[in-house]
Design an enzyme around this catalytic site. Structure first.
Site, PDB file in Angstrom:
ATOM      1  N   ASN A   1       0.790  -1.228   0.000  1.00 59.27           N
ATOM      2  CA  ASN A   1       0.000   0.000   0.000  1.00 59.27           C
ATOM      3  C   ASN A   1       0.825   1.284   0.000  1.00 59.27           C
ATOM      4  O   ASN A   1       0.292   2.360   0.163  1.00 59.27           O
ATOM      5  CB  ASN A   1      -0.947   0.011   1.212  1.00 59.27           C
TER       6      ASN A   1
ATOM      7  N   GLY B   1       2.522   2.811   2.063  1.00 59.30           N
ATOM      8  CA  GLY B   1       2.667   3.616   3.267  1.00 59.30           C
ATOM      9  C   GLY B   1       4.083   3.619   3.800  1.00 59.30           C
ATOM     10  O   GLY B   1       4.588   4.648   4.257  1.00 59.30           O
ATOM     11  N   ASP B   2       4.748   2.461   3.749  1.00 60.10           N
ATOM     12  CA  ASP B   2       6.132   2.392   4.212  1.00 60.10           C
ATOM     13  C   ASP B   2       7.013   3.330   3.394  1.00 60.10           C
ATOM     14  O   ASP B   2       7.874   4.032   3.934  1.00 60.10           O
ATOM     15  CB  ASP B   2       6.663   0.964   4.097  1.00 60.10           C
TER      16      ASP B   2
ATOM     17  N   TYR C   1      -9.046   1.067   3.524  1.00 59.63           N
ATOM     18  CA  TYR C   1      -8.925  -0.235   2.874  1.00 59.63           C
ATOM     19  C   TYR C   1     -10.336  -0.621   2.408  1.00 59.63           C
ATOM     20  O   TYR C   1     -10.892   0.043   1.553  1.00 59.63           O
ATOM     21  CB  TYR C   1      -8.319  -1.249   3.849  1.00 59.63           C
TER      22      TYR C   1
ATOM     23  N   GLN D   1       2.415  13.968  -1.658  1.00 59.20           N
ATOM     24  CA  GLN D   1       2.341  14.090  -0.203  1.00 59.20           C
ATOM     25  C   GLN D   1       1.869  15.471   0.236  1.00 59.20           C
ATOM     26  O   GLN D   1       1.075  15.601   1.169  1.00 59.20           O
ATOM     27  CB  GLN D   1       3.700  13.760   0.416  1.00 59.20           C
TER      28      GLN D   1
ATOM     29  N   ARG E   1      -6.053   5.678   7.001  1.00 55.11           N
ATOM     30  CA  ARG E   1      -5.700   4.279   7.190  1.00 55.11           C
ATOM     31  C   ARG E   1      -4.189   4.168   7.392  1.00 55.11           C
ATOM     32  O   ARG E   1      -3.424   5.068   7.021  1.00 55.11           O
ATOM     33  CB  ARG E   1      -6.115   3.453   5.975  1.00 55.11           C
ATOM     34  N   GLY E   2      -3.744   3.039   7.944  1.00 52.63           N
ATOM     35  CA  GLY E   2      -2.317   2.772   8.033  1.00 52.63           C
ATOM     36  C   GLY E   2      -1.596   3.726   8.968  1.00 52.63           C
ATOM     37  O   GLY E   2      -2.118   4.131  10.002  1.00 52.63           O
ATOM     38  N   GLU E   3      -0.389   4.107   8.583  1.00 50.05           N
ATOM     39  CA  GLU E   3       0.472   4.894   9.474  1.00 50.05           C
ATOM     40  C   GLU E   3       0.664   6.331   9.004  1.00 50.05           C
ATOM     41  O   GLU E   3       0.424   7.283   9.747  1.00 50.05           O
ATOM     42  CB  GLU E   3       1.828   4.209   9.605  1.00 50.05           C
ATOM     43  N   ASP E   4       1.121   6.517   7.772  1.00 54.55           N
ATOM     44  CA  ASP E   4       1.482   7.858   7.329  1.00 54.55           C
ATOM     45  C   ASP E   4       0.280   8.791   7.347  1.00 54.55           C
ATOM     46  O   ASP E   4       0.358   9.910   7.856  1.00 54.55           O
ATOM     47  CB  ASP E   4       2.086   7.801   5.922  1.00 54.55           C
ATOM     48  N   SER E   5      -0.857   8.350   6.816  1.00 51.72           N
ATOM     49  CA  SER E   5      -2.022   9.238   6.771  1.00 51.72           C
ATOM     50  C   SER E   5      -2.582   9.502   8.164  1.00 51.72           C
ATOM     51  O   SER E   5      -3.167  10.563   8.412  1.00 51.72           O
ATOM     52  CB  SER E   5      -3.108   8.655   5.862  1.00 51.72           C
TER      53      SER E   5
END
Length: 368
Positions: A17, A19-20, A194, A256, A272-276
């Site tokens: 996805n 994000g990493d 997701y 970004q 969702r996830g980490e960055d957002s």
């Protein structure tokens, strides 16, 4: 002659996805902004074309985007300056040939395992602990666990120094017009998700709600999930983007900076996830977070710990549980007006803490 700034090697594997990759690129940029040099090694950089096109152009001083291909070419390694710091992002492992090249240096790099973000209690216990290397070309050396986090006893969150000024100068109406969003004063929600179990319930709630709402849907899985609900569960065509009180605008892929601005433009944000999640916290708007779903339901504990740190009111907790399919409760009403104080207080707490890049630079300086 002054010594060259420290050189960092950041390694990132793109799983599914992106994000990493987004976190690693933000970190590389922030290191360079603080006088460091960074090489970001990526095994799949295609998403940079929309996420951070400046990376592919080489437009960021102090940052190089490098391809991570294995096996590493011996001739290329022979001419590669050894970095002062190695970062293994999110559990990826450095290539053994790369490690062997580095440990032959007189002063081996500081080796950091940058972990995933969580509010769970183990983060404070594990942050900064050593991890002895027991095998391979670096046997006998030490890695260090580094945990981002939401409290002063963790590594903090990525935050650019200029972020508050950028946000204060943001022109919502002008940005929406530039995106082709026909905004007429209705409530704005962003959707980056997701496939949340309660998505159909949310769309029905917004259609039947008391307020006109425009949903700004991110490209990719979020857009696919919304279209699937309309087609398969409601019998509508995706082109029918005005139903009752709900209007939908499907967005293109945003870089970004553009994604930050989307969050600032909206009255509430689904992330969702980490960055957002981190970017939504800096936006200071009410937010609903969907952690990455895991087969063993480990994301349930991760979500609960974060809601505890957030000091979320009961309605926001219930909404999160339903959104992620935890328990059998129906989706409660979306009530961003009742959640704004919680979001603002969380942002204020985080702004009083040091950012991740600054803390990481200090941590490495102690270990060198």
């Amino acid at each position: 002659m002054p010594a060259a700034p420290p050189l960092w090697d950041l390694f990132c594997r793109v799983i599914d996805n992106h994000g990493d990759l987004g976190v690693c690129w933000r970190l590389a940029r922030e290191l360079a902004a603080r006088g460091q040099r960074a090489r970001l090694w990526v095994d799949a950089a295609a998403a940079m074309a929309w996420m951070a096109p400046e990376a592919l152009r080489g437009d960021v001083p102090g940052v190089q985007l490098r391809p991570w291909r294995e096996p590493f070419d011996a001739a290329d390694l022979a001419g590669l300056p050894v970095a002062d710091v190695w970062i293994e992002a999110f559990g990826c492992e450095l290539p053994p040939t790369f490690v062997a090249h580095g440990v032959r240096a007189d002063a081996a790099p500081v080796w950091v395992n940058l972990e995933y973000l969580s509010a769970e209690p183990y983060v404070e216990r594990m942050h900064g602990l050593p991890s002895p290397v027991l095998q391979g070309p670096a046997a006998g050396r030490t890695k260090w666990f580094y945990y981002p986090g939401f409290t002063p006893r963790t590594g903090g969150l990525l935050r650019e120094a200029e972020l508050p000024a950028r946000q204060a100068a943001f022109d919502r109406a002008a940005w929406l017009a530039a995106q082709g969003v026909p905004w007429r004063g209705e409530r704005l929600l962003s959707l980056f998700c997701y496939e949340p179990p309660a998505l159909a319930a949310l769309l029905a709630q917004l259609q039947q709600g008391p307020r006109p709402t425009r949903l700004l849907v991110a490209a990719g899985r979020a857009a696919q999930a919304v279209r699937a609900v309309f087609e398969h569960k409601m019998g509508l065509q995706p082109a029918q983007i005005k139903r009752g009180q709900l209007s939908i605008s499907y967005l293109p892929y945003l870089d970004q900076r553009g994604y930050d601005e989307l969050l600032w433009a909206c009255d509430a944000n689904f992330v969702r996830g980490e960055d957002s999640l981190v970017r939504a916290l800096w936006a200071g708007r009410p937010l609903v977070w969907q952690p990455y779903p895991q087969h063993d339901d480990a994301h349930h504990a991760k979500l609960a710990a974060w809601l505890d740190w957030l000091q979320a009111p009961p309605g926001l907790r219930a909404f999160h549980r339903a959104w992620s399919g935890i328990g059998a409760e129906p989706l409660p009403p979306l009530d961003e007006r009742a959640w704004i104080a919680c979001a603002s207080a969380a942002r204020a707490r985080l702004m009083r803490q040091r950012d991740l890049a600054s803390q990481l630079i200090g941590f490495v300086a102690e270990k060198r």
